[in-house]
Design an enzyme around this catalytic site. Structure first.
Site, short mmCIF file in Angstrom:
data_model
loop_
_atom_site.label_atom_id
_atom_site.label_comp_id
_atom_site.label_asym_id
_atom_site.label_seq_id
_atom_site.Cartn_x
_atom_site.Cartn_y
_atom_site.Cartn_z
N ASP A 53 0.82 -1.23 0.00
CA ASP A 53 0.00 0.00 0.00
C ASP A 53 0.85 1.28 0.00
O ASP A 53 1.58 1.55 0.97
CB ASP A 53 -0.93 0.04 1.22
N ASN A 88 -10.47 -1.45 0.72
CA ASN A 88 -11.60 -0.78 1.37
C ASN A 88 -11.52 0.74 1.31
O ASN A 88 -12.55 1.43 1.31
CB ASN A 88 -11.70 -1.23 2.83
N HIS A 89 -10.30 1.31 1.24
CA HIS A 89 -10.18 2.78 1.22
C HIS A 89 -10.37 3.39 -0.17
O HIS A 89 -10.28 4.61 -0.32
CB HIS A 89 -8.85 3.22 1.81
N HIS A 94 -0.45 -2.97 6.23
CA HIS A 94 0.69 -2.06 6.14
C HIS A 94 1.90 -2.55 6.93
O HIS A 94 2.84 -1.78 7.15
CB HIS A 94 0.32 -0.64 6.59
FE FE2 Z 1 -3.96 0.37 3.00
FE FE2 Z 2 -7.20 -1.33 3.32
#
Ligand code: FE2
Ligand code: FE2
Length: 263
Positions: free
Chosen positions: A16, A75-76, A185
Protein backbone atom coordinates in the site's frame (compact mmCIF):
# COMPACT_ATOMS: atom_id res chain seq x y z
CA UNK A 1 12.78 -7.85 -19.90
CA UNK A 2 11.97 -11.52 -19.69
CA UNK A 3 14.47 -13.39 -17.62
CA UNK A 4 15.99 -15.31 -20.47
CA UNK A 5 18.42 -17.29 -18.29
CA UNK A 6 15.62 -18.98 -16.34
CA UNK A 7 12.85 -18.40 -18.88
CA UNK A 8 10.69 -17.03 -16.10
CA UNK A 9 8.48 -13.98 -15.59
CA UNK A 10 9.17 -11.72 -12.62
CA UNK A 11 6.44 -9.70 -10.94
CA UNK A 12 7.07 -6.94 -8.42
CA UNK A 13 4.15 -6.47 -6.01
CA UNK A 14 4.29 -3.26 -3.96
CA UNK A 15 2.54 -2.76 -0.60
CA UNK A 16 0.00 0.00 0.00
CA UNK A 17 1.40 3.35 -1.16
CA UNK A 18 0.60 5.93 1.54
CA UNK A 19 0.36 9.55 0.39
CA UNK A 20 3.07 11.75 -1.07
CA UNK A 21 5.95 10.17 0.93
CA UNK A 22 5.06 6.78 -0.56
CA UNK A 23 4.73 8.14 -4.08
CA UNK A 24 7.99 10.06 -3.86
CA UNK A 25 10.14 7.19 -2.62
CA UNK A 26 8.64 4.95 -5.27
CA UNK A 27 9.46 7.50 -7.95
CA UNK A 28 13.06 7.64 -6.67
CA UNK A 29 13.69 3.91 -6.35
CA UNK A 30 11.31 1.92 -8.57
CA UNK A 31 13.51 1.86 -11.65
CA UNK A 32 16.50 0.70 -9.58
CA UNK A 33 14.49 -2.14 -8.04
CA UNK A 34 13.22 -3.15 -11.49
CA UNK A 35 16.74 -3.22 -12.90
CA UNK A 36 18.22 -5.11 -9.93
CA UNK A 37 15.54 -7.81 -9.95
CA UNK A 38 14.95 -7.84 -13.74
CA UNK A 39 11.24 -7.13 -13.26
CA UNK A 40 8.74 -7.79 -16.07
CA UNK A 41 5.53 -6.48 -14.48
CA UNK A 42 4.77 -4.10 -11.60
CA UNK A 43 1.61 -4.25 -9.47
CA UNK A 44 1.07 -1.74 -6.66
CA UNK A 45 -1.69 -1.23 -4.13
CA UNK A 46 -2.84 2.39 -4.41
CA UNK A 47 -5.76 2.50 -1.96
CA UNK A 48 -3.98 5.10 0.22
CA UNK A 49 -1.96 6.93 -2.44
CA UNK A 50 -3.97 10.20 -2.36
CA UNK A 51 -3.31 11.70 1.08
CA UNK A 52 -3.91 8.29 2.65
CA UNK A 53 -7.38 8.07 1.16
CA UNK A 54 -7.99 6.41 -2.21
CA UNK A 55 -6.51 7.55 -5.53
CA UNK A 56 -7.18 10.39 -7.98
CA UNK A 57 -6.88 10.53 -11.80
CA UNK A 58 -3.65 12.58 -11.55
CA UNK A 59 -2.04 10.17 -9.09
CA UNK A 60 -3.11 7.17 -11.15
CA UNK A 61 -1.29 8.57 -14.18
CA UNK A 62 1.70 9.57 -12.06
CA UNK A 63 2.05 5.95 -10.89
CA UNK A 64 1.68 4.62 -14.44
CA UNK A 65 4.33 7.11 -15.63
CA UNK A 66 6.97 5.81 -13.18
CA UNK A 67 6.47 2.18 -14.23
CA UNK A 68 3.50 0.73 -12.35
CA UNK A 69 1.45 -1.46 -14.70
CA UNK A 70 -1.58 -2.42 -12.59
CA UNK A 71 -2.99 -0.64 -9.52
CA UNK A 72 -4.99 -2.61 -6.99
CA UNK A 73 -6.94 -1.10 -4.11
CA UNK A 74 -9.12 -2.11 -1.15
CA UNK A 75 -11.60 -0.78 1.37
CA UNK A 76 -10.18 2.78 1.22
CA UNK A 77 -10.75 3.11 -2.53
CA UNK A 78 -14.14 4.72 -1.84
CA UNK A 79 -12.69 7.53 0.33
CA UNK A 80 -12.13 10.16 -2.42
CA UNK A 81 -14.93 11.06 -4.80
CA UNK A 82 -12.39 11.77 -7.59
CA UNK A 83 -11.87 8.02 -7.99
CA UNK A 84 -15.41 7.56 -9.29
CA UNK A 85 -14.33 9.35 -12.49
CA UNK A 86 -11.87 6.57 -13.35
CA UNK A 87 -13.14 3.35 -11.77
CA UNK A 88 -14.98 2.27 -14.92
CA UNK A 89 -12.72 3.85 -17.57
CA UNK A 90 -9.25 2.72 -16.43
CA UNK A 91 -8.81 -1.01 -17.11
CA UNK A 92 -5.60 -1.28 -15.06
CA UNK A 93 -7.17 0.30 -11.96
CA UNK A 94 -8.84 -2.40 -9.87
CA UNK A 95 -11.12 -2.47 -6.87
CA UNK A 96 -11.86 -5.72 -5.02
CA UNK A 97 -13.87 -7.98 -7.33
CA UNK A 98 -16.14 -9.26 -4.56
CA UNK A 99 -18.01 -6.01 -3.91
CA UNK A 100 -21.71 -6.61 -4.59
CA UNK A 101 -23.08 -6.50 -8.16
CA UNK A 102 -23.75 -2.97 -9.42
CA UNK A 103 -20.80 -1.34 -7.63
CA UNK A 104 -18.63 0.81 -9.91
CA UNK A 105 -15.30 -0.47 -11.21
CA UNK A 106 -13.87 -3.89 -11.99
CA UNK A 107 -11.78 -6.44 -10.13
CA UNK A 108 -9.38 -8.02 -12.62
CA UNK A 109 -7.16 -7.11 -15.56
CA UNK A 110 -5.00 -9.08 -18.01
CA UNK A 111 -1.62 -7.80 -19.23
CA UNK A 112 0.08 -9.54 -22.17
CA UNK A 113 3.85 -9.17 -22.05
CA UNK A 114 6.92 -11.20 -23.04
CA UNK A 115 4.79 -14.16 -24.08
CA UNK A 116 2.92 -14.33 -20.76
CA UNK A 117 -0.72 -13.36 -20.21
CA UNK A 118 -0.89 -12.24 -16.59
CA UNK A 119 -4.26 -11.77 -14.91
CA UNK A 120 -4.22 -9.61 -11.78
CA UNK A 121 -7.23 -10.15 -9.52
CA UNK A 122 -8.09 -7.93 -6.55
CA UNK A 123 -10.18 -9.47 -3.75
CA UNK A 124 -11.01 -8.36 -0.21
CA UNK A 125 -11.38 -10.36 2.99
CA UNK A 126 -14.38 -10.17 5.32
CA UNK A 127 -12.95 -10.89 8.78
CA UNK A 128 -13.02 -7.59 10.78
CA UNK A 129 -14.02 -5.86 7.52
CA UNK A 130 -17.18 -5.09 5.55
CA UNK A 131 -19.31 -8.22 4.96
CA UNK A 132 -19.12 -8.11 1.18
CA UNK A 133 -19.48 -11.15 -1.10
CA UNK A 134 -17.41 -14.26 -0.37
CA UNK A 135 -13.88 -13.79 -1.80
CA UNK A 136 -13.25 -17.55 -1.87
CA UNK A 137 -16.31 -18.32 -4.02
CA UNK A 138 -15.71 -15.19 -6.11
CA UNK A 139 -12.25 -16.51 -6.94
CA UNK A 140 -13.73 -19.89 -7.92
CA UNK A 141 -16.14 -18.19 -10.34
CA UNK A 142 -13.43 -15.91 -11.77
CA UNK A 143 -11.03 -18.83 -12.15
CA UNK A 144 -13.54 -20.72 -14.29
CA UNK A 145 -13.93 -17.61 -16.44
CA UNK A 146 -10.24 -16.68 -16.68
CA UNK A 147 -8.16 -19.85 -16.56
CA UNK A 148 -8.05 -20.23 -20.34
CA UNK A 149 -7.43 -16.52 -20.92
CA UNK A 150 -4.33 -16.22 -18.73
CA UNK A 151 -1.04 -18.09 -18.20
CA UNK A 152 -0.43 -16.49 -14.82
CA UNK A 153 -3.08 -15.53 -12.23
CA UNK A 154 -1.99 -13.40 -9.28
CA UNK A 155 -4.15 -12.04 -6.49
CA UNK A 156 -3.92 -9.01 -4.22
CA UNK A 157 -5.91 -10.32 -1.25
CA UNK A 158 -6.74 -7.20 0.75
CA UNK A 159 -7.58 -8.37 4.25
CA UNK A 160 -7.08 -7.79 7.96
CA UNK A 161 -6.72 -11.29 9.39
CA UNK A 162 -3.71 -13.51 8.67
CA UNK A 163 -5.95 -16.55 9.22
CA UNK A 164 -8.23 -15.52 6.35
CA UNK A 165 -5.22 -14.75 4.15
CA UNK A 166 -3.55 -18.11 4.86
CA UNK A 167 -6.82 -19.95 4.25
CA UNK A 168 -7.26 -18.10 0.96
CA UNK A 169 -3.71 -19.01 -0.08
CA UNK A 170 -4.43 -22.71 0.44
CA UNK A 171 -7.82 -22.37 -1.29
CA UNK A 172 -6.19 -21.15 -4.52
CA UNK A 173 -2.96 -23.17 -4.23
CA UNK A 174 -2.16 -24.74 -7.59
CA UNK A 175 -4.63 -22.49 -9.41
CA UNK A 176 -3.02 -19.09 -8.80
CA UNK A 177 0.66 -18.35 -9.41
CA UNK A 178 0.88 -15.90 -6.52
CA UNK A 179 -1.14 -14.47 -3.63
CA UNK A 180 0.03 -11.40 -1.75
CA UNK A 181 -1.81 -9.80 1.12
CA UNK A 182 -2.26 -6.07 1.55
CA UNK A 183 -4.13 -3.73 3.95
CA UNK A 184 -2.31 -4.17 7.28
CA UNK A 185 0.69 -2.06 6.14
CA UNK A 186 3.03 -4.36 8.12
CA UNK A 187 5.16 -6.79 6.13
CA UNK A 188 5.05 -10.42 7.24
CA UNK A 189 8.09 -12.71 7.09
CA UNK A 190 6.12 -15.78 5.97
CA UNK A 191 6.87 -15.77 2.25
CA UNK A 192 6.85 -19.28 0.79
CA UNK A 193 5.82 -21.43 -2.12
CA UNK A 194 2.78 -23.51 -1.20
CA UNK A 195 2.60 -27.21 -2.12
CA UNK A 196 0.76 -26.67 -5.39
CA UNK A 197 3.19 -24.01 -6.60
CA UNK A 198 1.49 -20.78 -5.47
CA UNK A 199 3.85 -18.09 -4.23
CA UNK A 200 2.49 -16.61 -1.02
CA UNK A 201 3.02 -13.83 1.53
CA UNK A 202 0.44 -12.75 4.12
CA UNK A 203 1.20 -9.04 3.74
CA UNK A 204 3.52 -7.01 1.54
CA UNK A 205 3.63 -4.12 4.01
CA UNK A 206 3.54 -0.43 3.16
CA UNK A 207 5.30 2.12 0.99
CA UNK A 208 5.49 5.41 2.85
CA UNK A 209 6.72 6.95 6.09
CA UNK A 210 7.56 4.55 8.90
CA UNK A 211 7.88 7.31 11.51
CA UNK A 212 4.18 6.67 11.93
CA UNK A 213 1.36 4.30 12.79
CA UNK A 214 0.85 2.47 9.49
CA UNK A 215 1.76 5.62 7.54
CA UNK A 216 -0.34 8.07 9.54
CA UNK A 217 0.85 10.78 11.99
CA UNK A 218 1.74 8.89 15.17
CA UNK A 219 0.77 11.63 17.66
CA UNK A 220 -2.74 11.82 16.24
CA UNK A 221 -3.00 8.05 16.16
CA UNK A 222 -1.96 7.73 19.81
CA UNK A 223 -4.45 10.45 20.77
CA UNK A 224 -7.18 8.55 18.99
CA UNK A 225 -6.43 5.39 20.98
CA UNK A 226 -6.32 7.40 24.22
CA UNK A 227 -9.60 9.23 23.66
CA UNK A 228 -11.65 7.22 21.12
CA UNK A 229 -12.86 10.52 19.68
CA UNK A 230 -12.50 11.93 16.20
CA UNK A 231 -8.90 13.04 15.75
CA UNK A 232 -7.23 14.79 12.81
CA UNK A 233 -6.06 12.45 10.03
CA UNK A 234 -2.66 13.28 8.54
CA UNK A 235 -0.11 11.34 6.49
CA UNK A 236 3.18 11.03 8.42
CA UNK A 237 6.61 12.28 7.36
CA UNK A 238 10.01 10.68 7.91
CA UNK A 239 11.79 7.32 7.52
CA UNK A 240 10.44 6.49 4.08
CA UNK A 241 10.60 2.89 2.88
CA UNK A 242 9.28 0.66 0.12
CA UNK A 243 7.81 -2.72 1.12
CA UNK A 244 7.29 -5.20 -1.70
CA UNK A 245 7.89 -8.75 -2.91
CA UNK A 246 9.16 -10.29 -6.14
CA UNK A 247 7.45 -13.41 -7.48
CA UNK A 248 9.32 -15.39 -10.13
CA UNK A 249 6.90 -17.49 -12.20
CA UNK A 250 7.84 -20.28 -14.62
CA UNK A 251 6.30 -21.32 -17.94
CA UNK A 252 3.91 -23.68 -16.14
CA UNK A 253 2.56 -20.79 -14.07
CA UNK A 254 4.21 -22.06 -10.88
CA UNK A 255 6.15 -19.81 -8.52
CA UNK A 256 9.88 -20.53 -8.46
CA UNK A 257 10.85 -17.96 -5.84
CA UNK A 258 9.39 -15.31 -3.55
CA UNK A 259 11.69 -12.53 -2.38
CA UNK A 260 10.70 -9.89 0.16
CA UNK A 261 11.93 -6.33 -0.31
CA UNK A 262 12.29 -3.63 2.35
CA UNK A 263 14.25 -0.66 1.12
FE1 FE2 B 1 -3.96 0.37 3.00
FE1 FE2 C 1 -7.20 -1.33 3.32
Amino acid sequence: MQNSVNNTFKILAIGDIVGRPGREILKDRLQGIMDTHRIDLVVANGENSAGGKSITPDILHELFSIGVDVITTGNHVWDNKEVFKILDSEPALLRPANYPPGVKGHGWHIVERKGFRTCVINLQGRLFMEPIDCPFRKFDALYDELKDKADIIIIDFHAEATSEKRAFGWHVDGRASAVFGTHTHVQTADEEILGGGTGYISDLGMTGSFNSVIGINKEYSVRRFLTFTRVKFEVAEGNRKINAAVFEINKEGKAQSVTRIIT
